[in-house]
Design a protein around this motif. Structure first.
Motif, short mmCIF file in Angstrom:
data_model
loop_
_atom_site.label_atom_id
_atom_site.label_comp_id
_atom_site.label_asym_id
_atom_site.label_seq_id
_atom_site.Cartn_x
_atom_site.Cartn_y
_atom_site.Cartn_z
N VAL A 31 50.47 38.36 38.88
CA VAL A 31 49.97 39.71 39.42
C VAL A 31 49.05 40.44 38.40
O VAL A 31 48.10 40.98 39.02
CB VAL A 31 51.26 40.60 39.69
CG1 VAL A 31 51.00 42.21 39.72
CG2 VAL A 31 52.32 40.37 40.70
N LEU A 32 48.96 40.23 37.26
CA LEU A 32 47.96 40.62 36.35
C LEU A 32 46.69 40.03 36.66
O LEU A 32 45.78 40.68 36.70
CB LEU A 32 48.46 40.82 34.91
CG LEU A 32 49.74 41.57 34.36
CD1 LEU A 32 50.09 41.27 33.16
CD2 LEU A 32 49.09 43.07 34.66
N TRP A 33 46.79 38.68 36.68
CA TRP A 33 45.38 37.70 36.98
C TRP A 33 44.91 38.29 38.43
O TRP A 33 43.71 38.68 38.30
CB TRP A 33 45.99 36.35 37.14
CG TRP A 33 44.64 35.55 37.43
CD1 TRP A 33 44.01 35.46 38.63
CD2 TRP A 33 43.95 34.71 36.59
NE1 TRP A 33 42.98 34.52 38.58
CE2 TRP A 33 42.85 34.01 37.07
CE3 TRP A 33 44.11 34.49 35.15
CZ2 TRP A 33 42.17 33.16 36.78
CZ3 TRP A 33 43.27 33.67 34.63
CH2 TRP A 33 42.36 33.00 35.45
N ASN A 34 45.55 38.51 39.46
CA ASN A 34 45.18 38.75 40.73
C ASN A 34 44.79 40.11 40.90
O ASN A 34 43.66 40.36 41.79
CB ASN A 34 46.14 38.38 41.73
CG ASN A 34 46.34 36.85 42.17
OD1 ASN A 34 45.52 36.02 41.47
ND2 ASN A 34 47.37 36.67 42.63
N TYR A 35 45.25 41.02 39.90
CA TYR A 35 44.85 42.42 40.11
C TYR A 35 43.54 42.75 39.23
O TYR A 35 42.75 43.40 39.68
CB TYR A 35 46.02 43.18 39.40
CG TYR A 35 45.37 44.80 39.52
CD1 TYR A 35 45.63 45.85 40.57
CD2 TYR A 35 45.25 45.43 38.17
CE1 TYR A 35 45.43 46.85 40.57
CE2 TYR A 35 45.05 46.79 38.37
CZ TYR A 35 44.99 47.33 39.43
OH TYR A 35 44.65 48.88 39.47
N THR A 36 43.40 42.16 38.19
CA THR A 36 42.34 42.15 37.25
C THR A 36 41.29 41.42 37.39
O THR A 36 40.15 42.10 37.67
CB THR A 36 42.90 42.08 35.66
OG1 THR A 36 44.00 42.93 35.67
CG2 THR A 36 41.91 42.52 34.85
N THR A 45 41.93 34.10 43.44
CA THR A 45 43.22 34.37 43.11
C THR A 45 43.83 33.15 42.83
O THR A 45 43.63 31.97 43.10
CB THR A 45 44.02 35.25 44.18
OG1 THR A 45 43.83 34.43 45.15
CG2 THR A 45 43.29 36.72 44.07
#
Length: 125
Positions: A31-36, A45
């Motif tokens: 989630v952090l990777w795909n959000y940031t 992603t």
């Protein structure tokens, strides 16, 4: 809860909890990777399995915690560290300090201001 960990069920419950924790951490990484990162750096992603692999890669490269510079070594060696020095008398401690100063080439005794003054005096002569 104590009864679970003392019974035979611990061989089932603990691995399930460990796997659940792994998936939770992997999900958070994803989630952090795909959000940031896609918006920031333009990277693609990642999936849950890729985030799990990334988590393990980071653990391998950066360590699993404990034993860092604050602790001064592996956690199992803490109780033995310094055991030989506690029993030394004051004279033995002073001898040890003198030996260590000699081995370290006197870096603690070095005074850069005094050394600089001596260099300028020698250069003027």
């Amino acid at each position: 809860m104590k009864k679970i960990f003392k019974s035979r069920m611990r061989f089932v419950v603990i691995p399930i909890l460990a796997i659940a924790f792994l998936f939770l951490v992997s999900y958070l990484v994803m989630v952090l990777w795909n959000y940031t990162l896609p918006g920031l750096l333009g990277v693609s992603t990642i999936t849950l399995w890729q985030s799990t692999a990334l988590f393990f890669l980071c653990k391998i490269l950066f360590g699993f915690g404990k034993g860092g510079p604050k602790r001064g070594g592996p956690p199992w060696a803490g109780k033995y560290r310094g055991a030989g020095f506690r029993d030394l008398s004051e004279t033995e401690r002073e001898k040890m300090k003198a030996r260590m100063r000699a081995r370290w080439c006197g870096w603690e005794d070095a005074d850069p201001v005094r050394d600089r003054e001596e260099d300028t005096q020698n250069h003027e002569k």
